[in-house]
Design an enzyme around this catalytic site. Structure first.
Site, short mmCIF file in Angstrom:
data_model
loop_
_atom_site.label_atom_id
_atom_site.label_comp_id
_atom_site.label_asym_id
_atom_site.label_seq_id
_atom_site.Cartn_x
_atom_site.Cartn_y
_atom_site.Cartn_z
N GLU A 246 -0.81 -9.18 -1.39
CA GLU A 246 -2.25 -9.48 -1.30
C GLU A 246 -2.90 -9.42 -2.68
O GLU A 246 -3.78 -10.24 -2.99
CB GLU A 246 -2.94 -8.49 -0.33
N ALA B 135 0.85 -1.18 0.00
CA ALA B 135 0.00 0.00 0.00
C ALA B 135 0.89 1.24 0.00
O ALA B 135 2.03 1.18 0.47
CB ALA B 135 -0.87 0.00 1.25
N GLU C 4 4.24 -5.37 7.05
CA GLU C 4 3.38 -4.45 7.80
C GLU C 4 3.72 -4.38 9.29
O GLU C 4 3.65 -3.33 9.91
CB GLU C 4 1.90 -4.86 7.68
N GLY D 128 0.32 -5.06 0.55
CA GLY D 128 -0.82 -5.04 -0.37
C GLY D 128 -0.48 -5.59 -1.75
O GLY D 128 -1.35 -6.12 -2.45
#
Ligand code: CO8
Length: 257
Positions: free
Chosen positions: A111, A65, A131, A108
């Site tokens: 993911e 992200a 993270e 992300g």
């Protein structure tokens, strides 16, 4: 067909989405995720497209992200805008999605790859959930996908430590499908995509539904769904074509109807 953060192209029946924010290692800001999901949905609706391929560039599939964007968040902005809910729409895509991963697939980005059905990666690709080192945790399905793929103990180890796993390790634990030399990732992903475009699209769709159901349903329920899907294939012209072609000793030509 170009959007702000992705490039979109079609190669015959293959729809290709390339993440295109190279200066930030394809870090996923919210507009970028919206663009990816909207394009996946557009390909899903497009009768000419049979398989979807998602790729980054040579340095990164996506490094997670967008941390700068995320730093502005508060619990209330997150609750009110629910920015990760859009990811659930990826699970509604019925066509096969292949991820071609070079370089980093972190947070992300990992993911996003895990939301794809098949993952082809370069030998030097790096997968991980860093993270924990930012004082947060995966938020777009990472804990769920990784646990289903590699089991609770290994998933906890990887996510707790926040370390990267090599493509070889990821393949060993069944997290990704194939590992190839970096320069062959796209070729291999396209080869696989092309193979899938030759299969009966309705079969692919119903197989995808049944296989994903196996992760959530009790065995008898899953078998029931599989059986129903099997019966549905007999409503298609492709079932007739597939069996006739076998009888006539020729390759089938499937139309997706
Ligand atoms: N967000 C924003 N910018 C990033 C990110 C990121 N995740 N990753 C890299 N960049 C930027 C860098 O800031 C840098 O920009 P600039 O040149 O302007 O300084 C540029 O990309 C190149 O990066 P580096 O100079 O750091 O390149 P290195 O080769 O030295 O390092 C790394 C590469 C190791 C990948 C390093 O960039 C890094 O650690 N990146 C962050 C990885 C990370 O922590 N990812 C997890 C983010 S949190 C997350 O994903 C939560 C998921 C929640 C759900 C999903 C929502 C989308």
């Amino acid at each position: 067909m170009s959007k702000t953060y992705i490039n979109v192209l079609k190669e015959g029946p293959i729809g290709i989405i390339q993440l295109n924010r190279p200066n930030a290692l394809n870090a996923l800001n919210r507009l970028m995720v919206d663009e990816i999901v909207e394009q996946l949905e557009e390909f899903n609706r497009d009768d000419q497209i049979r398989v979807i391929l998602l790729k980054g560039n040579h340095r990164a599939f996506a490094a997670g992200a967008d941390i700068e964007e995320m730093m502005e968040d508060t619990p209330l902005t997150l609750e009110m805008t629910d920015p990760f809910a859009v990811w659930d729409r990826i699970s509604l895509i019925k066509k096969p999605i292949i991820a071609a991963v070079n370089g980093f697939a972190l947070g992300g980005g990992f993911e996003l790859a895990l939301h794809c059905d098949l993952i082809i990666a370069a030998e030097d690709a790096k997968f991980g959930f860093p993270e924990v080192k930012l004082g947060v945790m995966p938020g777009a399905g990472g804990t769920q996908f990784l646990t289903k793929a590699m089991g609770r103990r290994k998933a906890l180890e990887w996510i707790w430590l926040g370390e990267s796993m090599s493509a070889k390790e990821a393949a060993h634990y069944g997290v990704i499908n194939r590992v190839v030399a970096p320069e062959l990732v796209e070729e291999e992903a396209m080869r696989l995509a092309n193979q899938l475009t030759k299969q009966a699209p309705i079969s692919l769709r119903l197989i995808k539904e049944a296989v994903y159901a196996a992760e959530d349903l009790p065995l008898l329920e899953g078998k029931k769904l599989e059986r129903k899907n099997f019966y549905v294939t007999f409503a298609s012209e492709d079932q007739n074509e597939g069996m006739q072609a076998f009888k006539e000793k020729r390759p089938p030509s499937f139309k997706g109807v």
